[in-house]
Write a protein that holds these residues in place. Structure first.
Motif, PDB file in Angstrom:
ATOM      1  N   GLY A  58      61.576 -84.400  26.585  1.00 60.04           N
ATOM      2  CA  GLY A  58      62.733 -84.152  25.723  1.00 60.04           C
ATOM      3  C   GLY A  58      62.447 -82.942  24.856  1.00 60.04           C
ATOM      4  O   GLY A  58      61.910 -81.941  25.330  1.00 60.04           O
ATOM      5  N   ILE A  59      62.759 -83.045  23.555  1.00 60.51           N
ATOM      6  CA  ILE A  59      62.458 -81.905  22.675  1.00 60.51           C
ATOM      7  C   ILE A  59      61.051 -82.023  22.086  1.00 60.51           C
ATOM      8  O   ILE A  59      60.623 -81.166  21.327  1.00 60.51           O
ATOM      9  N   GLY A  60      60.351 -83.106  22.392  1.00 57.47           N
ATOM     10  CA  GLY A  60      58.927 -83.173  22.042  1.00 57.47           C
ATOM     11  C   GLY A  60      58.586 -83.965  20.792  1.00 57.47           C
ATOM     12  O   GLY A  60      57.448 -83.912  20.320  1.00 57.47           O
ATOM     13  N   THR A  61      59.551 -84.736  20.273  1.00 60.89           N
ATOM     14  CA  THR A  61      59.278 -85.462  19.021  1.00 60.89           C
ATOM     15  C   THR A  61      58.231 -86.567  19.205  1.00 60.89           C
ATOM     16  O   THR A  61      57.262 -86.636  18.453  1.00 60.89           O
ATOM     17  N   LEU A  62      58.425 -87.407  20.224  1.00 59.03           N
ATOM     18  CA  LEU A  62      57.429 -88.457  20.457  1.00 59.03           C
ATOM     19  C   LEU A  62      56.072 -87.828  20.806  1.00 59.03           C
ATOM     20  O   LEU A  62      55.020 -88.261  20.314  1.00 59.03           O
ATOM     21  N   THR A  63      56.129 -86.787  21.615  1.00 55.62           N
ATOM     22  CA  THR A  63      54.906 -86.058  22.004  1.00 55.62           C
ATOM     23  C   THR A  63      54.098 -85.635  20.780  1.00 55.62           C
ATOM     24  O   THR A  63      52.871 -85.781  20.730  1.00 55.62           O
ATOM     25  N   TYR A  64      54.823 -85.092  19.786  1.00 56.59           N
ATOM     26  CA  TYR A  64      54.187 -84.582  18.570  1.00 56.59           C
ATOM     27  C   TYR A  64      53.355 -85.677  17.894  1.00 56.59           C
ATOM     28  O   TYR A  64      52.217 -85.460  17.498  1.00 56.59           O
ATOM     29  N   TYR A  65      53.932 -86.874  17.784  1.00 54.91           N
ATOM     30  CA  TYR A  65      53.215 -87.965  17.098  1.00 54.91           C
ATOM     31  C   TYR A  65      52.154 -88.610  17.994  1.00 54.91           C
ATOM     32  O   TYR A  65      51.140 -89.089  17.495  1.00 54.91           O
ATOM     33  N   LEU A  66      52.385 -88.600  19.298  1.00 54.65           N
ATOM     34  CA  LEU A  66      51.338 -89.089  20.210  1.00 54.65           C
ATOM     35  C   LEU A  66      50.082 -88.233  20.056  1.00 54.65           C
ATOM     36  O   LEU A  66      48.964 -88.732  20.039  1.00 54.65           O
ATOM     37  N   ALA A  67      50.299 -86.920  19.911  1.00 54.93           N
ATOM     38  CA  ALA A  67      49.167 -85.982  19.838  1.00 54.93           C
ATOM     39  C   ALA A  67      48.336 -86.189  18.574  1.00 54.93           C
ATOM     40  O   ALA A  67      47.198 -85.745  18.500  1.00 54.93           O
ATOM     41  N   LYS A  68      48.925 -86.875  17.576  1.00 52.16           N
ATOM     42  CA  LYS A  68      48.156 -87.120  16.350  1.00 52.16           C
ATOM     43  C   LYS A  68      47.114 -88.217  16.524  1.00 52.16           C
ATOM     44  O   LYS A  68      46.134 -88.250  15.800  1.00 52.16           O
ATOM     45  N   VAL A  69      47.355 -89.140  17.463  1.00 54.40           N
ATOM     46  CA  VAL A  69      46.337 -90.189  17.699  1.00 54.40           C
ATOM     47  C   VAL A  69      45.520 -89.954  18.955  1.00 54.40           C
ATOM     48  O   VAL A  69      44.334 -90.286  18.998  1.00 54.40           O
ATOM     49  N   ALA A  70      46.169 -89.414  19.984  1.00 56.96           N
ATOM     50  CA  ALA A  70      45.474 -89.250  21.271  1.00 56.96           C
ATOM     51  C   ALA A  70      44.555 -88.035  21.214  1.00 56.96           C
ATOM     52  O   ALA A  70      44.743 -87.143  20.386  1.00 56.96           O
ATOM     53  N   SER A  71      43.543 -88.025  22.120  1.00 55.73           N
ATOM     54  CA  SER A  71      42.702 -86.826  22.173  1.00 55.73           C
ATOM     55  C   SER A  71      43.420 -85.743  22.965  1.00 55.73           C
ATOM     56  O   SER A  71      43.269 -84.562  22.712  1.00 55.73           O
ATOM     57  N   GLN A  72      44.222 -86.186  23.946  1.00 56.19           N
ATOM     58  CA  GLN A  72      44.968 -85.210  24.737  1.00 56.19           C
ATOM     59  C   GLN A  72      46.275 -85.823  25.229  1.00 56.19           C
ATOM     60  O   GLN A  72      46.298 -87.004  25.604  1.00 56.19           O
ATOM     61  N   VAL A  73      47.338 -85.030  25.213  1.00 57.12           N
ATOM     62  CA  VAL A  73      48.614 -85.486  25.746  1.00 57.12           C
ATOM     63  C   VAL A  73      49.076 -84.494  26.812  1.00 57.12           C
ATOM     64  O   VAL A  73      49.167 -83.297  26.550  1.00 57.12           O
ATOM     65  N   ILE A  74      49.321 -84.997  28.005  1.00 58.21           N
ATOM     66  CA  ILE A  74      49.916 -84.175  29.054  1.00 58.21           C
ATOM     67  C   ILE A  74      51.329 -84.709  29.202  1.00 58.21           C
ATOM     68  O   ILE A  74      51.529 -85.921  29.358  1.00 58.21           O
TER      69      ILE A  74
END
Ligand code: SAH
Length: 284
Positions: A58-74
């Motif tokens: 999408g526009i990356g909102t969930l991605t943004y917060y996932l990246a705060k806990v995960a070591s890497q987000v693809i």
């Protein structure tokens, strides 16, 4: 920039979605999360320092917060317009890679979690890919009715082929249910957040399980004696009886264990069953 997750509001998310004046595609099930609870719930189940694959950026909102806990987000997004927007939103975030492509086709990296506010149009196909890839954990928001099917028990109204195949390989729990206005534009349905955790499969050969359930669940309300004689003949009925399964049961009443007994008993018939299955898929 987006605020910290515990300060994030619906207005923040709505403003972000509205600012691009996108013409959203129904075909691609573009419904963006605007309820921060959905994001908080999902993120709270992702273990710190894990590797995450997200389907549908999408526009990356969930991605943004996932990246705060995960070591890497693809994260994979099929719509090039959205990839551009997400690249901007995530430009300061160094542990995210965005792949433009169809998540059902591009190769998947090895990860600890698959996370997705699933585009409804690909739900069944995505579930099948998760199972085939052997993903260890998945956190998915899907249409509530599909979640009900995934967790239903033998004999239940929602019990079907998808329940059997998924429960054979995963333990599934519904974590929360969200009203339509948690997403923009609102879909017509409620959504449920589920967690799927890999377990020891009920049967190792997934292809055979898929083929046999395809045949059995074509007639979910018929006694399986009838289904087996229709497609395979009387000897197949005898083989299943010998395996200790009550052939007066209907497909919709079979436990996972009974299905496995049937698959084993029908091993000699697998080529005929393959012809019966033809080109049909889990969506049938
Ligand atoms: N994760 C975002 C977007 C959810 S909407 C959020 O929560 O707000 C679903 C997204 O999946 C849309 O952006 C849509 O373009 C994308 N999508 C649809 N089909 C896809 C596919 N086959 N592969 C990858 N992305 C897909």
């Amino acid at each position: 920039m987006l605020p910290e997750l515990d300060e994030l509001t619906r207005e923040d998310l709505m403003r972000l979605v509205a600012q691009y004046r996108l013409r959203l595609s129904k075909r691609l099930s573009q419904h963006f999360v605007i309820d921060p609870t959905v994001i908080r719930d999902i993120v709270s189940h992702v273990l710190p320092n894990s590797r995450v694959l997200e389907v549908g950026t999408g526009i990356g909102t969930l991605t943004y917060y996932l990246a705060k806990v995960a070591s890497q987000v693809i994260t994979i997004e099929v719509d090039g317009r959205l990839v551009k927007i997400a690249e901007k939103l995530l430009s300061g975030v160094n542990n995210v890679s965005i792949i433009q492509g169809d998540a059902l086709r591009v190769p998947w990296p090895q990860v600890d979690f698959v996370v997705s506010n699933v585009p409804y149009s690909i739900t069944s196909a995505l579930l099948m890919r998760i199972i085939r890839e052997g993903v260890s954990k998945a956190l998915l928001t899907i249409q509530r009715e599909v979640a009900d099917r995934l967790v239903s028990s033998p004999g239940g109204d929602n019990y079907g082929r998808l329940s059997v195949i998924t429960q054979c390989t995963y333990t599934i729990n519904v974590l929360a249910t969200y009203p339509p206005d948690s997403f923009y534009p609102s879909p017509e349905v409620y959504s449920s957040l589920i967690i799927m955790e890999r377990r020891k499969p009920c049967y190792e050969d997934l292809e055979k399980l898929e083929l046999v359930t395809n045949m059995l669940f074509r007639h979910r309300n018929r006694v399986i004696r009838w289904v087996l004689s229709k497609y395979l003949g009387k000897e197949a009925v005898d083989a299943v009886v010998k395996a200790g399964v009550n052939v007066n049961n209907r497909a919709r009443q079979l436990s996972i264990n009974e299905v496995v007994q049937i698959v084993k008993a029908l091993n000699p018939y697998i080529n005929i069953i393959r012809t019966v299955a033809g080109k049909s898929s889990i969506n049938d």
